[in-house]
Design a protein around this motif. Structure first.
Motif, PDB file in Angstrom:
ATOM      1  N   UNK A  14       0.800  -1.222   0.000  1.00 51.06           N
ATOM      2  CA  UNK A  14       0.000   0.000   0.000  1.00 51.06           C
ATOM      3  C   UNK A  14       0.832   1.272   0.000  1.00 51.06           C
ATOM      4  N   UNK A  15       2.125   1.165  -0.314  1.00 50.65           N
ATOM      5  CA  UNK A  15       2.937   2.383  -0.256  1.00 50.65           C
ATOM      6  C   UNK A  15       4.116   2.309  -1.216  1.00 50.65           C
ATOM      7  N   UNK A  16       4.606   3.472  -1.564  1.00 48.76           N
ATOM      8  CA  UNK A  16       5.840   3.624  -2.323  1.00 48.76           C
ATOM      9  C   UNK A  16       6.693   4.571  -1.498  1.00 48.76           C
ATOM     10  N   UNK A  17       7.947   4.210  -1.252  1.00 49.91           N
ATOM     11  CA  UNK A  17       8.736   5.017  -0.335  1.00 49.91           C
ATOM     12  C   UNK A  17      10.223   4.941  -0.617  1.00 49.91           C
ATOM     13  N   UNK A  18      10.906   5.921  -0.086  1.00 47.50           N
ATOM     14  CA  UNK A  18      12.370   5.959  -0.096  1.00 47.50           C
ATOM     15  C   UNK A  18      12.787   6.559   1.236  1.00 47.50           C
ATOM     16  N   UNK A  19      13.048   5.713   2.227  1.00 51.57           N
ATOM     17  CA  UNK A  19      13.441   6.164   3.559  1.00 51.57           C
ATOM     18  C   UNK A  19      14.852   5.668   3.850  1.00 51.57           C
ATOM     19  N   UNK A  20      15.750   6.611   4.035  1.00 53.18           N
ATOM     20  CA  UNK A  20      17.143   6.278   4.320  1.00 53.18           C
ATOM     21  C   UNK A  20      17.561   6.933   5.630  1.00 53.18           C
ATOM     22  N   UNK A  21      18.416   6.244   6.364  1.00 56.90           N
ATOM     23  CA  UNK A  21      18.979   6.810   7.591  1.00 56.90           C
ATOM     24  C   UNK A  21      20.486   6.590   7.601  1.00 56.90           C
ATOM     25  N   UNK A  22      21.191   7.604   8.072  1.00 49.48           N
ATOM     26  CA  UNK A  22      22.630   7.511   8.282  1.00 49.48           C
ATOM     27  C   UNK A  22      22.821   7.221   9.767  1.00 49.48           C
ATOM     28  N   UNK A  46      25.077   5.574  23.251  1.00 53.87           N
ATOM     29  CA  UNK A  46      24.505   6.565  22.337  1.00 53.87           C
ATOM     30  C   UNK A  46      24.807   6.205  20.885  1.00 53.87           C
ATOM     31  N   UNK A  47      24.119   6.854  19.984  1.00 53.32           N
ATOM     32  CA  UNK A  47      24.355   6.673  18.547  1.00 53.32           C
ATOM     33  C   UNK A  47      23.828   7.894  17.814  1.00 53.32           C
ATOM     34  N   UNK A  48      24.236   8.048  16.561  1.00 51.85           N
ATOM     35  CA  UNK A  48      23.719   9.112  15.712  1.00 51.85           C
ATOM     36  C   UNK A  48      22.796   8.486  14.679  1.00 51.85           C
ATOM     37  N   UNK A  49      21.657   9.110  14.442  1.00 53.07           N
ATOM     38  CA  UNK A  49      20.751   8.702  13.371  1.00 53.07           C
ATOM     39  C   UNK A  49      20.253   9.963  12.686  1.00 53.07           C
ATOM     40  N   UNK A  50      20.460  10.034  11.383  1.00 49.96           N
ATOM     41  CA  UNK A  50      19.986  11.179  10.608  1.00 49.96           C
ATOM     42  C   UNK A  50      19.253  10.698   9.377  1.00 49.96           C
ATOM     43  N   UNK A  51      18.186  11.405   9.014  1.00 47.04           N
ATOM     44  CA  UNK A  51      17.459  11.016   7.807  1.00 47.04           C
ATOM     45  C   UNK A  51      18.088  11.697   6.601  1.00 47.04           C
ATOM     46  N   UNK A  52      18.075  10.999   5.477  1.00 43.11           N
ATOM     47  CA  UNK A  52      18.674  11.509   4.252  1.00 43.11           C
ATOM     48  C   UNK A  52      17.791  11.171   3.067  1.00 43.11           C
ATOM     49  N   UNK A  53      17.882  12.019   2.041  1.00 41.23           N
ATOM     50  CA  UNK A  53      17.139  11.755   0.822  1.00 41.23           C
ATOM     51  C   UNK A  53      17.690  12.623  -0.299  1.00 41.23           C
ATOM     52  N   UNK A  54      17.434  12.227  -1.524  1.00 45.05           N
ATOM     53  CA  UNK A  54      17.781  13.020  -2.690  1.00 45.05           C
ATOM     54  C   UNK A  54      19.273  13.112  -2.941  1.00 45.05           C
TER      55      UNK A  54
END
Length: 138
Positions: free
Chosen positions: A12-20, A113-121
């Protein structure tokens, strides 16, 4: 899930989800050499597959690792991180007994702890290059 040109599609979806993601060793202890990083990548790739997540890019240095993951919306990033850090810590301790001195009192390889960042494009390609260019120990 099918993948077309980096875009995932589900029922039910189309997506592009990336995390660093960036994981740092406990007290930034210099732990890894190339053989450890090679095995870490294999372990983390398998964990990602269990979560129906793709490990797009992986690299690291002696005291930290970078991951670029493509994940579906049903995956809670915090649960993925917990599994990646827990499984990799346990497996490395089993497979490389010489690393035991880096596990300290709590038997933990990674900092809490950790780092998580969202990325796209377009920044995605820049981030992939950044991860590839890490100063990997020999």
């Amino acid at each position: 899930m099918a993948e077309i040109e980096g875009i995932r599609s589900g029922r039910h979806c189309v997506l592009a989800m990336h995390a660093h993601l960036v994981f740092v060793t406990k007290v930034r202890h210099r732990v890894f050499d190339d053989r450890h990083l090679t095995r870490l990548e294999e372990i983390m790739r398998a964990v990602c597959a269990d979560f129906e997540t793709e490990l797009v890019e992986f690299n690291g240095e002696a005291e930290h690792v970078h991951l670029l993951v493509n994940f579906p919306p049903k995956v809670a990033l915090s649960k993925l991180v917990n599994s990646l850090k827990g499984v990799s810590s346990r497996r490395l301790r089993q497979e490389f007994p010489d690393l035991a001195r880096h596990y300290y009192q709590a038997n933990k390889l990674w900092s809490a702890s950790y780092f998580a960042g969202s990325v796209d494009g377009p920044p995605l390609t820049v981030l992939r290059q950044y991860i590839q260019q890490q100063n990997r120990p020999g």
